[in-house]
Design a protein around this motif. Structure first.
Motif, mmCIF file in Angstrom:
data_model
loop_
_atom_site.group_PDB
_atom_site.id
_atom_site.type_symbol
_atom_site.label_atom_id
_atom_site.label_comp_id
_atom_site.label_asym_id
_atom_site.label_seq_id
_atom_site.Cartn_x
_atom_site.Cartn_y
_atom_site.Cartn_z
ATOM 1 N N GLY A 186 81.109 -10.606 20.701
ATOM 2 C CA GLY A 186 82.091 -9.602 21.102
ATOM 3 C C GLY A 186 81.423 -8.390 21.701
ATOM 4 O O GLY A 186 80.241 -8.411 22.051
ATOM 5 N N LEU A 187 82.192 -7.324 21.777
ATOM 6 C CA LEU A 187 81.717 -6.110 22.439
ATOM 7 C C LEU A 187 81.164 -5.076 21.460
ATOM 8 O O LEU A 187 80.977 -3.912 21.831
ATOM 9 C CB LEU A 187 82.861 -5.494 23.252
ATOM 10 C CG LEU A 187 83.318 -6.314 24.465
ATOM 11 C CD1 LEU A 187 84.615 -5.747 25.032
ATOM 12 C CD2 LEU A 187 82.241 -6.343 25.542
ATOM 13 N N THR A 188 80.907 -5.513 20.198
ATOM 14 C CA THR A 188 80.459 -4.570 19.166
ATOM 15 C C THR A 188 79.309 -3.681 19.640
ATOM 16 O O THR A 188 79.356 -2.467 19.485
ATOM 17 C CB THR A 188 79.977 -5.362 17.923
ATOM 18 O OG1 THR A 188 80.921 -6.377 17.673
ATOM 19 C CG2 THR A 188 79.821 -4.448 16.739
ATOM 20 N N ASN A 189 78.259 -4.304 20.233
ATOM 21 C CA ASN A 189 77.070 -3.535 20.618
ATOM 22 C C ASN A 189 77.401 -2.478 21.657
ATOM 23 O O ASN A 189 76.882 -1.365 21.607
ATOM 24 C CB ASN A 189 75.999 -4.479 21.152
ATOM 25 C CG ASN A 189 75.535 -5.456 20.083
ATOM 26 O OD1 ASN A 189 75.353 -5.068 18.925
ATOM 27 N ND2 ASN A 189 75.375 -6.711 20.461
ATOM 28 N N PHE A 190 78.275 -2.841 22.596
ATOM 29 C CA PHE A 190 78.635 -1.879 23.643
ATOM 30 C C PHE A 190 79.488 -0.752 23.070
ATOM 31 O O PHE A 190 79.365 0.400 23.480
ATOM 32 C CB PHE A 190 79.337 -2.596 24.804
ATOM 33 C CG PHE A 190 78.399 -3.515 25.548
ATOM 34 C CD1 PHE A 190 77.549 -3.010 26.525
ATOM 35 C CD2 PHE A 190 78.329 -4.867 25.253
ATOM 36 C CE1 PHE A 190 76.659 -3.827 27.194
ATOM 37 C CE2 PHE A 190 77.444 -5.692 25.919
ATOM 38 C CZ PHE A 190 76.608 -5.176 26.888
ATOM 39 N N ARG A 191 80.342 -1.097 22.093
ATOM 40 C CA ARG A 191 81.117 -0.049 21.426
ATOM 41 C C ARG A 191 80.186 0.914 20.697
ATOM 42 O O ARG A 191 80.376 2.121 20.717
ATOM 43 C CB ARG A 191 82.105 -0.686 20.429
ATOM 44 C CG ARG A 191 83.519 -0.723 20.993
ATOM 45 C CD ARG A 191 84.517 -1.183 19.942
ATOM 46 N NE ARG A 191 85.227 -2.339 20.431
ATOM 47 C CZ ARG A 191 85.117 -3.565 19.949
ATOM 48 N NH1 ARG A 191 84.349 -3.806 18.898
ATOM 49 N NH2 ARG A 191 85.794 -4.552 20.473
ATOM 50 N N LEU B 233 71.934 -4.393 19.785
ATOM 51 C CA LEU B 233 72.112 -3.078 20.398
ATOM 52 C C LEU B 233 71.024 -2.831 21.449
ATOM 53 O O LEU B 233 71.297 -2.325 22.539
ATOM 54 C CB LEU B 233 72.072 -1.998 19.308
ATOM 55 C CG LEU B 233 72.358 -0.567 19.738
ATOM 56 C CD1 LEU B 233 73.764 -0.434 20.291
ATOM 57 C CD2 LEU B 233 72.140 0.395 18.578
ATOM 58 N N VAL B 234 69.769 -3.220 21.099
ATOM 59 C CA VAL B 234 68.651 -3.097 22.048
ATOM 60 C C VAL B 234 68.976 -3.852 23.330
ATOM 61 O O VAL B 234 68.793 -3.333 24.446
ATOM 62 C CB VAL B 234 67.349 -3.649 21.418
ATOM 63 C CG1 VAL B 234 66.252 -3.748 22.470
ATOM 64 C CG2 VAL B 234 66.896 -2.780 20.259
ATOM 65 N N MET B 235 69.467 -5.085 23.185
ATOM 66 C CA MET B 235 69.747 -5.914 24.361
ATOM 67 C C MET B 235 70.945 -5.383 25.162
ATOM 68 O O MET B 235 70.959 -5.474 26.386
ATOM 69 C CB MET B 235 69.986 -7.361 23.941
ATOM 70 C CG MET B 235 68.720 -8.037 23.460
ATOM 71 S SD MET B 235 67.368 -7.859 24.649
ATOM 72 C CE MET B 235 66.062 -8.711 23.827
ATOM 73 N N ALA B 236 71.933 -4.819 24.451
ATOM 74 C CA ALA B 236 73.069 -4.237 25.158
ATOM 75 C C ALA B 236 72.603 -3.050 25.998
ATOM 76 O O ALA B 236 73.021 -2.876 27.154
ATOM 77 C CB ALA B 236 74.136 -3.798 24.159
ATOM 78 N N MET B 237 71.686 -2.231 25.446
ATOM 79 C CA MET B 237 71.118 -1.121 26.208
ATOM 80 C C MET B 237 70.302 -1.641 27.393
ATOM 81 O O MET B 237 70.295 -1.045 28.471
ATOM 82 C CB MET B 237 70.216 -0.253 25.311
ATOM 83 C CG MET B 237 70.939 0.756 24.462
ATOM 84 S SD MET B 237 71.916 1.945 25.427
ATOM 85 C CE MET B 237 70.644 3.070 26.009
ATOM 86 N N THR B 238 69.577 -2.760 27.172
ATOM 87 C CA THR B 238 68.786 -3.344 28.262
ATOM 88 C C THR B 238 69.708 -3.780 29.395
ATOM 89 O O THR B 238 69.421 -3.535 30.571
ATOM 90 C CB THR B 238 67.973 -4.549 27.746
ATOM 91 O OG1 THR B 238 67.185 -4.111 26.646
ATOM 92 C CG2 THR B 238 67.076 -5.102 28.833
ATOM 93 N N VAL B 239 70.818 -4.429 29.045
ATOM 94 C CA VAL B 239 71.781 -4.859 30.065
ATOM 95 C C VAL B 239 72.260 -3.639 30.850
ATOM 96 O O VAL B 239 72.312 -3.636 32.077
ATOM 97 C CB VAL B 239 72.972 -5.609 29.421
ATOM 98 C CG1 VAL B 239 74.093 -5.814 30.437
ATOM 99 C CG2 VAL B 239 72.512 -6.954 28.868
#
Lengths: 269, 290
Positions: free
Chosen positions: A51-56, A238-244
Motif C-alpha cells: 500500500g501507500l503507507t511509506n508515502f503517507r 520508507l528508505v525505498m519510498a524516499m529513493t523512488v
C-alpha cells in the motif's frame, strides 16, 4: 536508422534487448516493490502489507519533505551558475584562439575528474570562513567544480556547429554583441542548452560527498535525509519510498531531453 | 578558422572566478596542509615531505593503487565493449532502439548513496529478487566475507550504474555515420567485423576517448558506492585509494590525508595529460575514415 546491410528482420536482437532492459530495470523494480511494502509494523498496518503507507509517512515527516526542496534549490542554482558562466566561456573556446587556451582546457578537465573527497576538507574550511556552510549557494558553487567544465565542453561543441558566417551576418545587420548573444546564438543552440542543463542537473542531484560535508546542521539534501533514516531498526520501505521520490526529477529530466539526449549530441574532442 | 584574439579571456572571467574559488584555492591549501602535521588549527608544524615518504615507502599505498587499477581495468573491460555492443544492437532494432535508449539513462539519475542500498536489497537472500533467485538455485553469495563475491558485486553495480553513459555516447556517434559509408562497404563486400573495424570504430573514437577518460578516472577513485558495500573489506580486499583517504579524514589525520589527496590529484592530472596528448596526436594524423 535501418542499416542497408540488414535486410531480413531478425528476432534475436529484440530478445537480447528485452533481456538487457530487464537487467537495467531489475534493481529499480526491487526498489519500487519495497517502496509500496510496509516493512515495519505501523499503526493499523502490518509489516508485509502492500500500500501507500511509506508515502503517507513521508508526507507526515516535515524533515523528509523539506529535504526535497533543499535539493531542488541548490541543483537549480547550480544549473543557473553553470549556464551563466559556461555560455561566454564556451563561446570564447568555440570562436577564438588565445594565449593559454589549450592549457586552460586541460586544467578544466583536471578539475572535472578530481574526486570530491580530495578537496572536501579545504573546501569545508574555506566555506566555513566565508559563511557558505549550510547554505544552498555553497553547494551550488562547489558543484560547479565538476559541472562547469562539462557545461563548457557540451556548449562549445554546439556553438562550434553554428557557422561563423551566422555571427558575421548578425553583426552586419547592426546587432551588438550582447543582443546577438541573446537573440540569435541562444535560440540557435537551444537543444545544447537543454542537454547541458540535463547533465548539470543530474550530476548535482546525485552527488553526495560535498552535499554531506556542507550541510552540518541545516539544509540537508534528500540524499542525506535518506542516510539519516538508517538506524538499529531501519524502515527499509520508507528508505525505498524516499529513493523512488529522489528518482522522479531525474526521470522527468530524461523525458524532457529524450529526443536530444543522443541526436544532436555530436561529440567533438 | 578561429580568430586569434586574447580579449577572449574576458569572456572566461566568470568561469575562472568560480573555478578559482572552488578548485584552485582549495587545491593550494591541500598542498600546504600536506607539508604540515595538524593537531588543531592552532597547533600546526612543518614536517616537509614526511607524509609523502611515509605513504610512498609503506606497502599499503601500493596495494591500494594496484586494487584501484584492477577495478578500473575490470570496469572499463566490461563496460566499454558491452556499451558499444548495446549501442549497435539499439541501432539494429531501429525505432524501438531509440525508444529504449532513455531507459539506459535511468541508473545515471540515482543518487550515489542509494545505489549500494538498492543493490544490497536486491541480493538480500530473504527479501531481494536476485537474492531469493540465487538462494533457490543453491548459490551462496557471501559479499561480506568472500572477497571474490565483493568484487563481483562492485563490478556488477558499477556496470549497472555507468553502462548508460557508454551506450548514449556511442549511440550518438554511431547514428551520426552517413549512410553512404555503409553503402560503399556493402559494394566492397565488407563483412560485419570489417565494417565495425574500418568504419564504425574510427567514427566513434572521439566519443569513446572521452568515455574512456571519464570512466577510467571515476572508477579509479570510486568512493561512495564502494565504501557502502563492504567498507573496503573483507580484510582490505576492496580497499581502494579513495577509501584510504576517507579513513584518514574521518580519523582527523589531516596532514597525511592532504598528502594522499595531492598524490591522487597527481595521478589524475597525469592521466588527463596523457589523454589530451594522445587525442591531440590522433587529430593530427587523419584516420582511415576522415
Amino acid at each position: 536508422m535501418m542499416r542497408p546491410h540488414h535486410v531480413r528482420p531478425a528476432v534475436w536482437p529484440w530478445l537480447l534487448l528485452a533481456l538487457l532492459v530487464a537487467l537495467i530495470l531489475l534493481p529499480l523494480v526491487q526498489t519500487i516493490v519495497l517502496a509500496f511494502t510496509a516493512t515495519l509494523d505501523h499503526q493499523g498496518v502490518a509489516a508485509g502489507s502492500v500500500g501507500l503507507t511509506n508515502f503517507r509517512n513521508i508526507l507526515a515527516t516535515p524533515a523528509l519533505m523539506a529535504s526535497v526542496g533543499n535539493s531542488l534549490i541548490y541543483v537549480l542554482l547550480n544549473v543557473a551558475f553553470c549556464l551563466i558562466a559556461g555560455l561566454p566561456a564556451a563561446y570564447a573556446f568555440a570562436r577564438y584562439r588565445f594565449v593559454g587556451d589549450r592549457h586552460l582546457l586541460l586544467l578544466m578537465l583536471a578539475f572535472r575528474v578530481t574526486p570530491p573527497v580530495v578537496l572536501s576538507l579545504p573546501i569545508f574550511i574555506l566555506f566555513a570562513q566565508v559563511g557558505l556552510v549550510n547554505s544552498p549557494v555553497g553547494i551550488a558553487l562547489v558543484h560547479c567544480l565538476f559541472n562547469l567544465p562539462i557545461a563548457i565542453w557540451i556548449l562549445e561543441s554546439f556553438i562550434a556547429a553554428v557557422p561563423r558566417e551566422y555571427d558575421e551576418t548578425a553583426f552586419i545587420d547592426g546587432h551588438s554583441r550582447s543582443s546577438y548573444f541573446f537573440r540569435y546564438l541562444i535560440p540557435a543552440i537551444a537543444p545544447g542548452i537543454g542537454v547541458t542543463a540535463f547533465f548539470c542537473f543530474i550530476f548535482s542531484w546525485v552527488e553526495v560527498v560535498f552535499a554531506r560535508i556542507l550541510t552540518v546542521t541545516a539544509g540537508k539534501p534528500i540524499t542525506m535525509a535518506i542516510n539519516a533514516l538508517f538506524s538499529f531498526r531501519t524502515d527499509i520501505g520508507l528508505v525505498m519510498a524516499m529513493t523512488v521520490l529522489s528518482l522522479l526529477p531525474g526521470v522527468l529530466m530524461i523525458w524532457l531531453v529524450r529526443n536530444h539526449i543522443a541526436r544532436g549530441f555530436t561529440i567533438r574532442v | 578558422m578561429k580568430l586569434r584574439d586574447n580579449r577572449a579571456w574576458y569572456l572566461l572571467l566568470p568561469a575562472l572566478a568560480i573555478m578559482g574559488f572552488v578548485g584552485l584555492v582549495p587545491l593550494i591549501s591541500v598542498l600546504n596542509f600536506s607539508f604540515h602535521d595538524i593537531f588543531s588549527i592552532d597547533a600546526i608544524h612543518w614536517v616537509g615531505v614526511a607524509w609523502y615518504a611515509e605513504i610512498l615507502t609503506g606497502p599499503a599505498f601500493w596495494a591500494s593503487l594496484a586494487r584501484s587499477l584492477l577495478f578500473s581495468a575490470l570496469a572499463l573491460g566490461v563496460q566499454v565493449p558491452l556499451g558499444i555492443a548495446v549501442a549497435l544492437l539499439l541501432l539494429r532494432t531501429g525505432r524501438g532502439g531509440v525508444l529504449v535508449l532513455p531507459l539506459f539513462a535511468l541508473p545515471l539519475v540515482v543518487p550515489w548513496n542509494m545505489i549500494p542500498i538498492m543493490w544490497l536489497s536486491l541480493i538480500n537472500p530473504d527479501t531481494g529478487l536476485m537474492g531469493q533467485a540465487l538462494a533457490a538455485t543453491g548459490i551462496v553469495f557471501d559479499y561480506k566475507f568472500t572477497a571474490l563475491h565483493t568484487w563481483i558485486l562492485l563490478v556488477a553495480m558499477d556496470t549497472w550504474h555507468w553502462l548508460g553513459l557508454v551506450v548514449i555516447l556511442s549511440f550518438a556517434a554511431l547514428s551520426a555515420i552517413p549512410q553512404p559509408y555503409y553503402q560503399a562497404a556493402a559494394i566492397d563486400g565488407a563483412g560485419r567485423w570489417a565494417v565495425f573495424r574500418q568504419i564504425e570504430l574510427p567514427r566513434i573514437a572521439g566519443a569513446l576517448s572521452i568515455v574512456l577518460l571519464l570512466r577510467f578516472v571515476d572508477s579509479l577513485m570510486i568512493y561512495t558506492e564502494a565504501f557502502a558495500i563492504n567498507a573496503g573489506g573483507p580484510d582490505g580486499a576492496t580497499t581502494f585509494l579513495s577509501l584510504d583517504l576517507g579513513e584518514d579524514i574521518k580519523g582527523f589525520s589531516y596532514g597525511i590525508a592532504a598528502a594522499r589527496s595531492m598524490l591522487a590529484f597527481l595521478i589524475v592530472i597525469t592521466v588527463v595529460w596523457v589523454f589530451t596528448t594522445l587525442t591531440a596526436a590522433r587529430s593530427k594524423t587523419p584516420g582511415p575514415a576522415e
